[in-house]
Design an enzyme around this catalytic site. Structure first.
Site, mmCIF file in Angstrom:
data_model
loop_
_atom_site.group_PDB
_atom_site.id
_atom_site.type_symbol
_atom_site.label_atom_id
_atom_site.label_comp_id
_atom_site.label_asym_id
_atom_site.label_seq_id
_atom_site.Cartn_x
_atom_site.Cartn_y
_atom_site.Cartn_z
ATOM 1 N N TYR A 56 50.254 54.827 35.850
ATOM 2 C CA TYR A 56 49.091 54.355 35.489
ATOM 3 C C TYR A 56 48.004 54.540 36.526
ATOM 4 O O TYR A 56 48.383 54.177 37.863
ATOM 5 C CB TYR A 56 49.219 53.046 35.065
ATOM 6 N N GLY A 63 43.490 51.258 30.339
ATOM 7 C CA GLY A 63 43.389 50.117 29.194
ATOM 8 C C GLY A 63 44.000 50.482 28.068
ATOM 9 O O GLY A 63 45.160 50.887 28.249
ATOM 10 N N HIS A 86 32.261 52.797 33.048
ATOM 11 C CA HIS A 86 32.419 51.104 33.034
ATOM 12 C C HIS A 86 31.188 50.654 33.521
ATOM 13 O O HIS A 86 30.803 49.447 33.635
ATOM 14 C CB HIS A 86 33.644 51.016 34.142
ATOM 15 N N ASN A 199 38.854 47.335 40.230
ATOM 16 C CA ASN A 199 39.881 46.282 39.876
ATOM 17 C C ASN A 199 39.990 45.121 40.662
ATOM 18 O O ASN A 199 41.201 44.951 40.939
ATOM 19 C CB ASN A 199 41.138 46.975 39.471
ATOM 20 N N ARG A 288 25.400 1.669 44.627
ATOM 21 C CA ARG A 288 26.829 1.050 45.263
ATOM 22 C C ARG A 288 28.007 2.096 45.144
ATOM 23 O O ARG A 288 28.637 2.175 46.110
ATOM 24 C CB ARG A 288 27.143 0.083 44.591
#
Length: 519
Positions: A56, A63, A86, A199, A288
């Site tokens: 891969y 993807g 992309h 990535n 306070r």
């Protein structure tokens, strides 16, 4: 090491390194260890690329398209294509400091030797940062899973000499022209390198680190303005006593109470609340409980800083080259850890803004301000004073409440259901950035109102004196061009100047010149 140079090795970077590169223009150098680690990991990738088995990111699509094996002749095109396809962002340009932060953080991961890119790719990224070239990155495009894909793709596109970038002079030009002008050769990507450049969680992490730096200053500033308001309202400093906070030992609460107590040291105003016609036994919650609210936010910052430090120590990529030479797929790019704390900080910031606004409103209301004129006006009725400044502050608080709605609980499946759960961490970071901007303005409005109230309270003949630290804050604000009490005038410039005063750190600097360092 030169203070203007950050040296990256395999051990990573610090938050201070990120701020120096993103905002101060620090140069980046890769040390010999990082270059060696890059070369060793690249040798592993080259060996895998020569084998027939698909890996891969090396010899497959991406993807949902990872099932296709890509031959040697198409692999360079594969890496170019992932960057081009992309780089699909839309909307306004992302700020320069954010882009520099995400590029530096990506370079930090490359330098770890876990991504398999060649040393020359990492060096090119360092060269682009050092040249002051900032790729044009757009607001929308990241789902915060599989990394901040679109933002990082626009940066990788510039490394290839494509797309647009901003030069050191602020002019946007084609990236190829800017690279040529600075003698930088565009990168020709090889196996895995396009994917490795995209990535990571670098965008959301960069914005987290920038927000933490800003919020550190703002929480100290808010402690100061809370103290000024308490003083202007003739409130009691006894609620800030360390023994009261020791019995509820949240660290942030103790730090905020100590800050306020130190600002109020020597005040001639605090404690006069029992001299009213209707003596107060206690101050209102917004006064306070200021240390409890700001302190909870400080503890949230501490948790977020822990997460950021862990992420800084990470090498986020998929697949990743392990020390034993294996290349393994993983899910470390999922932005959930960072996204959660980005959302958490937006909640804390919104509540701090809310309590600041309530204190401001109390200063302006003659029924609750214990003798101050309505809206701190010079001649109430003829003058409206700071009435609409509180409207502006309220509008900012209202938006902060909307921005506090978490992004990280949302998820829209993508990539044909391969990427079926995403973090939306980039979106969480973008809205936090807006929230931090708004909080700065909110604190500035409280500062503006509290200093005017103190001026009125300590006017000649009153016999009352503000604390030395309070007086230092007031004097510094006036020297910054923010006018004091008087008839109505064009208010927007005063508010803008007060905002710039808080944003620049001049408020904390003025006070710390009297108190010493505050938490």
């Amino acid at each position: 090491m030169d203070m203007h140079t950050v040296v990256l090795g395999t051990s990573g970077a610090t938050a201070e390194d990120v701020i120096a590169v993103a905002r101060q223009g620090a140069r980046v150098e890769l040390d010999a260890g990082a270059l060696d680690a890059l070369a060793a990991a690249r040798a592993v990738v080259d060996a895998l690329a020569a084998k027939p088995e698909p890996v891969y990111g090396v010899s497959t699509g991406f993807g949902a398209l990872a099932t296709r094996h890509i031959g040697q002749d198409l692999r360079a095109q594969l890496q170019r294509n992932i960057v081009r396809s992309h780089a699909a962002g839309m909307g306004p340009r992302v700020e320069r400091d954010v882009v520099r932060a995400l590029m530096f953080l990506r370079l930090k991961t490359l330098a770890s030797g876990r991504t398999g890119v060649r040393p020359e790719v990492a060096q090119a990224m360092a060269d682009v940062l050092n040249a002051g070239i900032t790729p044009v990155v757009h607001e929308y495009g990241s789902l915060g899973c599989s990394g901040d894909l679109a933002p990082l793709s626009h940066c990788a596109l510039a490394l290839m000499g494509e797309g647009d970038a901003e030069g050191p002079d602020g002019t946007v030009r084609p990236a190829g022209e800017l690279l040529a002008a600075h003698g930088i050769t565009p990168v020709e990507l090889r196996e895995k390198e396009g994917l490795a450049l995209l990535n990571g969680t670098d965008g959301m992490l960069g914005m987290l680190l920038l927000a933490l730096a800003d919020l550190d200053r703002l929480y100290t500033s808010a402690d100061i303005t809370a103290a000024l308001t308490l003083e202007a309202l003739l409130g009691s400093h006894r609620v800030l006593a360390p023994e009261l906070h020791a019995i509820r030992p949240h660290p942030g609460q103790g730090a905020s109470a100590d800050n306020m107590l130190r600002v109020l040291a020597g005040s001639g105003l605090t404690g006069h609340f029992q001299e009213d016609e209707a003596p107060r036994v206690q101050d209102a919650y917004s006064v306070r409980c200021a240390p409890q609210v700001a302190g909870a936010g400080r503890d949230t910052l501490a948790h977020a800083r822990t997460v950021a430090e862990r992420e800084l120590a990470s090498a986020v990529d998929n697949p990743v080259v392990l020390p034993d030479g294996r290349v393994e797929s993983n899910g470390n790019f999922h932005g959930a850890p960072v996204a959660y704390v980005l959302d958490f900080l937006a909640i804390a910031a919104a509540d701090l803004g809310s309590i600041c606004e309530r204190r401001t409103d109390r200063l302006l209301d003659k029924n609750r301000s214990h003798g101050l004129p309505a809206f701190l006006a010079d001649d109430p009725g003829v003058d409206s004073g700071l009435m609409i400044a509180q409207y502006t502050q309220a509008a900012l608080v209202s938006e902060m409440k909307r921005l506090a709605v978490p992004a990280s609980v949302d998820s829209i499946p993508s990539s044909a259901m391969q990427e079926d759960h995403v973090s939306m961490g980039w979106s969480a970071a973008r809205k936090l950035r807006t929230a931090v901007d708004n909080l700065t303005r909110i604190v500035a409005v409280e500062l503006y109102a509290a200093t005017r109230a103190l001026e009125l309270r300590t006017a000649e003949g009153s016999g009352l004196e503000a604390a030395p630290a309070s007086r230092a804050a007031l004097d510094a604000l006036r020297k910054a061009g923010v006018a004091g009490a008087g008839p109505d005038r064009y208010l927007a410039p005063d508010l803008a100047a007060a905002d710039a005063f808080v944003r620049s750190g001049r408020l904390t600097a003025a006070v710390q010149a009297v108190t010493g360092p505050l938490a």
